[in-house]
Design a protein around this motif. Structure first.
Motif, mmCIF file in Angstrom:
data_model
loop_
_atom_site.group_PDB
_atom_site.id
_atom_site.type_symbol
_atom_site.label_atom_id
_atom_site.label_comp_id
_atom_site.label_asym_id
_atom_site.label_seq_id
_atom_site.Cartn_x
_atom_site.Cartn_y
_atom_site.Cartn_z
ATOM 1 N N GLY A 191 0.798 -1.215 0.000
ATOM 2 C CA GLY A 191 0.000 0.000 0.000
ATOM 3 C C GLY A 191 0.831 1.264 0.000
ATOM 4 O O GLY A 191 0.430 2.275 0.553
ATOM 5 N N GLY A 192 2.052 1.193 -0.559
ATOM 6 C CA GLY A 192 2.903 2.367 -0.632
ATOM 7 C C GLY A 192 3.711 2.628 0.618
ATOM 8 O O GLY A 192 4.464 3.581 0.676
ATOM 9 N N CYS A 193 3.543 1.805 1.670
ATOM 10 C CA CYS A 193 4.284 2.012 2.913
ATOM 11 C C CYS A 193 5.204 0.825 3.158
ATOM 12 O O CYS A 193 4.784 -0.326 3.040
ATOM 13 C CB CYS A 193 3.333 2.154 4.106
ATOM 14 N N ALA A 194 6.425 1.105 3.527
ATOM 15 C CA ALA A 194 7.398 0.047 3.787
ATOM 16 C C ALA A 194 7.270 -0.456 5.216
ATOM 17 O O ALA A 194 7.059 0.312 6.149
ATOM 18 C CB ALA A 194 8.811 0.561 3.545
ATOM 19 N N GLU A 195 7.341 -1.772 5.355
ATOM 20 C CA GLU A 195 7.386 -2.347 6.688
ATOM 21 C C GLU A 195 8.728 -2.032 7.329
ATOM 22 O O GLU A 195 9.709 -1.733 6.656
ATOM 23 C CB GLU A 195 7.202 -3.867 6.614
ATOM 24 N N ALA A 196 8.802 -2.109 8.656
ATOM 25 C CA ALA A 196 10.065 -1.897 9.361
ATOM 26 C C ALA A 196 11.054 -2.982 8.950
ATOM 27 O O ALA A 196 10.681 -4.129 8.725
ATOM 28 C CB ALA A 196 9.843 -1.952 10.876
ATOM 29 N N PRO A 197 12.316 -2.620 8.790
ATOM 30 C CA PRO A 197 13.305 -3.608 8.383
ATOM 31 C C PRO A 197 13.471 -4.702 9.428
ATOM 32 O O PRO A 197 13.331 -4.474 10.626
ATOM 33 C CB PRO A 197 14.597 -2.788 8.232
ATOM 34 N N ASP A 198 13.769 -5.899 8.957
ATOM 35 C CA ASP A 198 13.997 -7.045 9.823
ATOM 36 C C ASP A 198 15.321 -6.860 10.557
ATOM 37 O O ASP A 198 16.353 -6.619 9.945
ATOM 38 C CB ASP A 198 14.054 -8.317 8.964
ATOM 39 N N THR A 199 15.291 -6.931 11.891
ATOM 40 C CA THR A 199 16.508 -6.758 12.672
ATOM 41 C C THR A 199 17.023 -8.080 13.223
ATOM 42 O O THR A 199 17.836 -8.096 14.140
ATOM 43 C CB THR A 199 16.274 -5.778 13.832
ATOM 44 N N SER A 200 16.538 -9.201 12.698
ATOM 45 C CA SER A 200 17.058 -10.491 13.133
ATOM 46 C C SER A 200 18.474 -10.664 12.591
ATOM 47 O O SER A 200 18.876 -10.006 11.640
ATOM 48 C CB SER A 200 16.150 -11.617 12.628
ATOM 49 N N PRO A 201 19.264 -11.547 13.201
ATOM 50 C CA PRO A 201 20.647 -11.722 12.755
ATOM 51 C C PRO A 201 20.734 -12.060 11.271
ATOM 52 O O PRO A 201 19.964 -12.874 10.757
ATOM 53 C CB PRO A 201 21.146 -12.892 13.614
ATOM 54 N N SER A 202 21.662 -11.414 10.579
ATOM 55 C CA SER A 202 21.825 -11.655 9.152
ATOM 56 C C SER A 202 23.266 -11.383 8.752
ATOM 57 O O SER A 202 24.001 -10.689 9.453
ATOM 58 C CB SER A 202 20.876 -10.766 8.333
ATOM 59 N N VAL A 203 23.652 -11.926 7.599
ATOM 60 C CA VAL A 203 24.984 -11.687 7.064
ATOM 61 C C VAL A 203 24.889 -11.612 5.546
ATOM 62 O O VAL A 203 24.184 -12.406 4.923
ATOM 63 C CB VAL A 203 25.987 -12.773 7.518
ATOM 64 N N GLU A 204 25.543 -10.637 4.956
ATOM 65 C CA GLU A 204 25.550 -10.445 3.517
ATOM 66 C C GLU A 204 26.992 -10.283 3.034
ATOM 67 O O GLU A 204 27.812 -9.653 3.699
ATOM 68 C CB GLU A 204 24.751 -9.193 3.124
ATOM 69 N N GLN A 205 27.291 -10.852 1.878
ATOM 70 C CA GLN A 205 28.631 -10.771 1.304
ATOM 71 C C GLN A 205 28.592 -9.962 0.015
ATOM 72 O O GLN A 205 27.647 -10.068 -0.772
ATOM 73 C CB GLN A 205 29.175 -12.171 1.006
ATOM 74 N N SER A 206 29.622 -9.150 -0.219
ATOM 75 C CA SER A 206 29.739 -8.414 -1.468
ATOM 76 C C SER A 206 31.212 -8.230 -1.810
ATOM 77 O O SER A 206 32.103 -8.466 -0.989
ATOM 78 C CB SER A 206 29.035 -7.051 -1.373
#
Length: 391
Positions: free
Chosen positions: A17-32
């Protein structure tokens, strides 16, 4: 954390509906991909998010911690680790010739070895000297300049990165092949846990540490002199004019080195004291109280009254090098382009003592075949409602 990590999180936010949910703050890891070294080695960066909000970026070059974001007293995240935002800044000749070791894994031997020489079993070994007459932090090609192998992991309540490296027999002048593992873990409670392990094929000195500089004010806070520091040590090891320990334990009581209660770092940094004069401030090893050599114990606490952040340091190591950023001179610039001037950050390096291979009365740093070197340090971050830090 920097834009690269934020972009990853934003892509994961569905739009309703045009509104973003709050970002997930659970543990995560990203590689770049982070870049390529001058010798052609590809370097990866890993963005980690802990369960309680802490965020960290670390790269495979040098095992360097690029950023560490922790909340202040209002819950706002800010980066409290000094460093740069590009690989080129860490590999350029100007950085290497005046190496401040921002955020790096240090080895084979953290701190100084007198004239780069030591003896083991009657054999004398000669190392590269890169700090006046002395060997410092592994020499000209220490662990801060190698590209580590890396494997991220993600558990129910924590995330981390396991770094491995093999230092060949004779590298830098050290005897034996050394197989090293360093593990960074973002644990619940906004803790950064650092575990070190090593094995060797020949008896050799080993003293691993992590060389992050901190400023708990975050952002481009100019100085750490108003930070309140408490070190759980009643003695330190005084040094000669080249910062090599002279072989004695000196009480901190009634000296500028007495941080047994919370004291502003800058309160006595200009005192008329020979040891302060030699280092241009603090760059000394503190002798930690030891109950059980294998157990974690409190080594230091640092409080920034402006942000409300408290950092604690617990370790299994017998020593702590407190460095007050004396040699920062504005020649290096921060992630936003501001100069890192003197006392822009502090380092608390958990360690065995400097020059231990040449000091019979210091705790031994010798690792033998069929033994395993193990060490753990925990940096914790919080914002206590009240803290008795003195004036």
């Amino acid at each position: 954390m920097r834009i690269r990590f934020l972009a990853v999180l934003m892509l994961a936010i569905p739009l309703l509906g045009g509104c973003a949910e709050a970002p997930d703050t659970s543990p995560s890891v990203e590689q770049s991909h982070f870049g390529v070294t001058p010798s052609g080695d590809s370097v990866a960066v890993f963005a980690l998010q802990g369960a309680d909000g802490m965020q960290m970026e670390a790269m495979t070059y040098g095992g360097i911690i690029l950023s560490l974001e922790v909340p202040d007293g209002e819950g706002a995240l800010e980066d409290v680790a000094l460093g740069f935002d590009s690989l080129a800044a860490y590999t350029r000749d100007a950085y290497r010739s005046a190496n401040p070791y921002f955020g790096a894994v240090i080895g084979r031997y953290g701190n100084r070895i007198d004239e780069g020489r030591f003896s083991v079993n009657g054999d004398t070994y000669t190392l590269a000297t890169n700090n006046g007459p002395n060997h410092l932090h592994g020499g000209r090609e220490g662990f801060d300049q190698v590209v580590w192998n890396a494997e991220p992991f993600h558990r129910a309540d924590s995330v981390g990165l396991t770094l491995t490296h093999t230092s060949p027999d004779g590298h830098g002048g050290y005897p034996g092949r050394l197989d090293v593992t360093v593990t960074y873990t973002l644990a619940p409670g906004n803790e950064l846990v650092i575990d070190y392990e090593a094995t060797t094929t020949e008896t050799t000195p080993v003293n691993l540490t992590q060389h992050s500089y901190f400023n708990l004010g975050g952002g481009d806070s100019e100085s750490i002199l108003d930070h309140r520091l408490k070190i759980h040590a009643e003695a330190y090891t005084p040094v000669d004019s080249t910062l090599i320990p002279i072989g004695e334990y000196r009480p901190v009581q009634d000296t500028p080195f007495d941080f047994t209660s919370f004291t502003p770092i800058g309160e006595r940094i200009g005192a008329e004291n020979r040891q302060i004069g030699i280092a241009g401030g603090y760059d000394h090893n503190f002798v930690l109280a030891r109950e059980d050599s294998d157990s974690l114990r409190m080594a230091a606490e640092v409080y920034d009254p402006e942000s409300g952040r408290l950092m604690t340091v617990r370790t299994t190591e017998p020593g702590l090098q407190f460095y007050s950023g004396n040699f920062l001179d504005g020649s290096f610039t921060s992630k936003s382009g501001a100069p890192y001037r003197q006392h822009a950050g502090f380092a608390l390096e958990t360690q065995h003592f400097p020059d231990s291979p040449n000091q019979a009365d210091f705790p031994s740093t010798l690792l033998r075949p069929n033994e395993t070197y193990r060490s753990r340090t925990v940096y914790g971050f919080s914002t206590p409602d009240s803290l008795n830090t003195g004036p």
